[in-house]
Design a protein around this motif. Structure first.
Motif, short mmCIF file in Angstrom:
data_model
loop_
_atom_site.label_atom_id
_atom_site.label_comp_id
_atom_site.label_asym_id
_atom_site.label_seq_id
_atom_site.Cartn_x
_atom_site.Cartn_y
_atom_site.Cartn_z
N ASP A 1 0.83 -1.21 0.00
CA ASP A 1 0.00 0.00 0.00
C ASP A 1 0.86 1.26 0.00
N CYS B 1 2.44 2.20 -3.20
CA CYS B 1 1.56 2.76 -4.24
C CYS B 1 1.55 1.92 -5.51
N THR C 1 7.06 12.99 0.68
CA THR C 1 6.14 12.24 -0.16
C THR C 1 5.13 13.19 -0.77
N ARG D 1 2.14 12.20 -1.73
CA ARG D 1 0.78 11.66 -1.60
C ARG D 1 0.05 12.11 -0.34
N ARG E 1 3.67 10.47 -7.53
CA ARG E 1 3.37 9.23 -6.81
C ARG E 1 4.46 9.03 -5.76
N GLY E 2 4.08 9.02 -4.49
CA GLY E 2 5.05 8.79 -3.44
C GLY E 2 6.18 9.81 -3.47
N SER F 1 -1.83 11.87 -8.86
CA SER F 1 -1.49 10.53 -9.33
C SER F 1 -2.43 10.13 -10.46
N ALA G 1 -0.14 3.24 -12.57
CA ALA G 1 0.11 2.48 -11.34
C ALA G 1 0.85 1.19 -11.65
#
Length: 527
Positions: A75, A78, A285, A287, A490-491, A501, A506
């Motif tokens: 998780d 990501c 990060t 996110r 992302r991250g 994102s 992904a």
């Protein structure tokens, strides 16, 4: 210059952090003749970097929490982590810690483990936390390596892996064969050493040393990733790099422990709730809402200072340990105002390996921060050292088995080596660091990354650099290419021109090198 091996072993391990030392011990305990080389002194790399306050390691507390940790890695990553590799990794942590204790390493246990500060970065729950005492690690590792007859080569940087049939250092054959040895540069005696070996373990650390603003040791060169590319390996998730708040002045570079944000005042007036959220993770990060703290520090036109002047008494145990280290390392009180800056630190991605630490090239293994797949876009705190221990052991064991199966005969090879001229190497490193600082730290854009790519290509063409400098430039080009290809945030990867994102992206990206020497990027399918 013609090179003929002067040193003969079964397994050659490159890097003397946690992963490299564990790999060397495991291979030697299987009966392999082992040499252990490091760019700096013995016990170097990120594991023994003086600018961070210690080595923490987390582990699951029982089977149920092991499954929870695997799910959390996926998780927090990501969608970028290999779940099978994460499962192998988590399953090996308890045995790795037990092995350290069996060897005699002192593991620090918290007295106040329930404090909020012991929840790992990006995690949602407390884990088993152990502090790895550096002095104890060094003592135990030194004794074990000596008892097992491991040959130590300090101040020796990896210049190339040699494959069977390869005639020129830095120019692998088109159809890859298998490992025959390695070429090292001994900076202490200004000489080149050829080593014949059936197996090589890369444990050379991440790519953070390529930046000018970096929170790494100077011996984290980042060239081994380029060497791996040239020998047919893939690099995965390299656009995800931990960028840390770092004390720039009056002492530099020293990590600013994120837990202190909760008790700090910043000169740019950040909301206290946001600082409290930022205190839950060390690296930047994209996110979480706490990203605004790092963005504000990075975008400020004036130096940003932090004063940790809200600490309760007694301070939380985790912060008290950090304070003791910080004040001893810097001579400053933790409450004294310091200037903060963002610095490149640890890599979340690298050479793609399987669960046994194997790469694609027969005889090549890797472990630690130079590898990728077990982490994703963000990495849970305490898992870098756990990864080094688990995969260091696995890679060393696999290399020992491979060397035994492929005989102990002396491999004779002769390769040509052009040492190049070194006058411009330091200037090239400064330019390389400046390019990445300007375009590839926290704030990245398509335009900036395109400019970085152009500047790196011009740098590559602009001088007759030594091979190691050219490799560092190639590693930087691979980084920039991966960052440019990921047109989303992302991250740890933040694109100011794509701040959100994108579900369609992904999937992890792999960087490889074509037979024509061109960088190629495509979604990776984990083995």
């Amino acid at each position: 210059m013609e090179l003929i091996p002067a040193l003969h072993c079964d397994v050659c391990v490159i890097g003397t952090g946690l992963a490299g030392c564990m790999a060397a011990l495991e291979a030697a305990e299987m009966g392999a003749r082992v040499c252990l080389a490091s760019t700096g002194p013995l016990f170097s790399g990120s594991s023994f970097f003086e600018g961070t306050w210690g080595v923490g390691c987390i582990a699951p507390d029982g089977p149920e929490m092991a499954e929870d940790l695997v799910r959390t890695i996926v998780d927090v990553g990501c969608g970028m982590a290999d779940e099978r590799l994460a499962r192998t990794f988590v399953g090996g942590i308890p045995d790795a810690l037990a092995d350290l204790e069996r060897r005699g390493v002192a593991l620090r246990m918290p007295d106040a483990a329930a404090e909020r500060e012991y929840i790992p970065c990006f995690d949602h729950a407390h884990r088993v936390w152990r502090g790895l005492e550096r002095a104890s690690l060094e003592s135990v590792f030194a004794r074990g390596l000596a008892e097992r007859g491991v040959t130590l080569l300090s101040s020796c940087a990896l210049i190339d892996i040699i494959e069977e049939g390869q005639a020129q250092v830095g120019e692998p054959i088109g159809t890859h064969s298998r490992v025959a040895g390695a070429v090292l540069y001994d900076s202490s005696e200004t000489r080149v050493i050829a080593v014949d070996a059936a197996a090589i373990v890369l444990a050379t650390g991440g790519l953070g040393g390529l930046w000018g603003h970096r929170l790494t040791r100077g011996d984290c060169l980042g060239n081994a990733q380029a060497i791996a590319l040239a020998h047919g390996e893939e690099l995965v998730n390299i656009e995800f790099l931990q960028i840390m708040p770092t004390v720039l002045a009056p002492k530099s570079p020293v990590v600013f422990n994120e837990k202190c944000f909760r008790y700090a005042e910043l000169s740019i007036g950040i909301d206290r709730d946001l600082l409290d959220r930022r205190s839950m993770h060390g690296p930047f990060t994209s996110r979480l809402a706490s990203r605004d703290v790092d963005l504000a520090i990075t975008q400020s036109s004036e130096p940003v200072t932090a004063s940790v002047d809200r600490l309760p008494e007694p301070a939380p145990e985790f912060i008290a340990i950090y304070r003791d280290w910080y004040e001893g390392a810097t001579g400053l009180a933790l409450e004294a105002p310091v200037e903060l800056v963002a610095c490149a630190h640890a890599s979340n991605g690298g050479i793609l390996i399987d669960g046994e630490g194997s790469g694609r090239l027969p005889g090549l293994f890797a472990a630690g921060e130079c590898t990728g797949g077990m982490h994703g876009a963000d990495r849970i705190g305490g898992l870098a050292s756990a990864s080094a221990l688990v995969f260091g052991r696995r890679a060393g064991r696999s290399a020992g088995i491979y060397a035994r199966e492929h005989g102990r005969e002396q491999r004779r090879f002769s390769v040509a080596f052009d040492p190049g001229t070194g006058e411009e190497a330091r200037a090239a490193d400064r330019v390389l660091g400046r390019i990445l600082d300007e375009h590839a730290l926290i704030i990245r854009t398509g335009e900036g990354l395109m400019e970085a790519g152009r500047e790196l290509e011009n740098l590559e063409r602009g001088g007759r650099f030594p091979l190691l400098a050219r490799q560092r430039i190639l590693s930087a080009r691979a980084l920039v290419a991966a960052m440019r290809a990921r047109t989303e945030s992302r991250g740890a990867h933040y694109r100011a021109d794509f701040p959100g994102s994108d579900p369609a992206q992904a999937r992890p990206l792999a960087v490889s090198l074509t037979s024509e020497g061109m960088l190629h990027i495509e979604p990776v399918v984990y083995r």
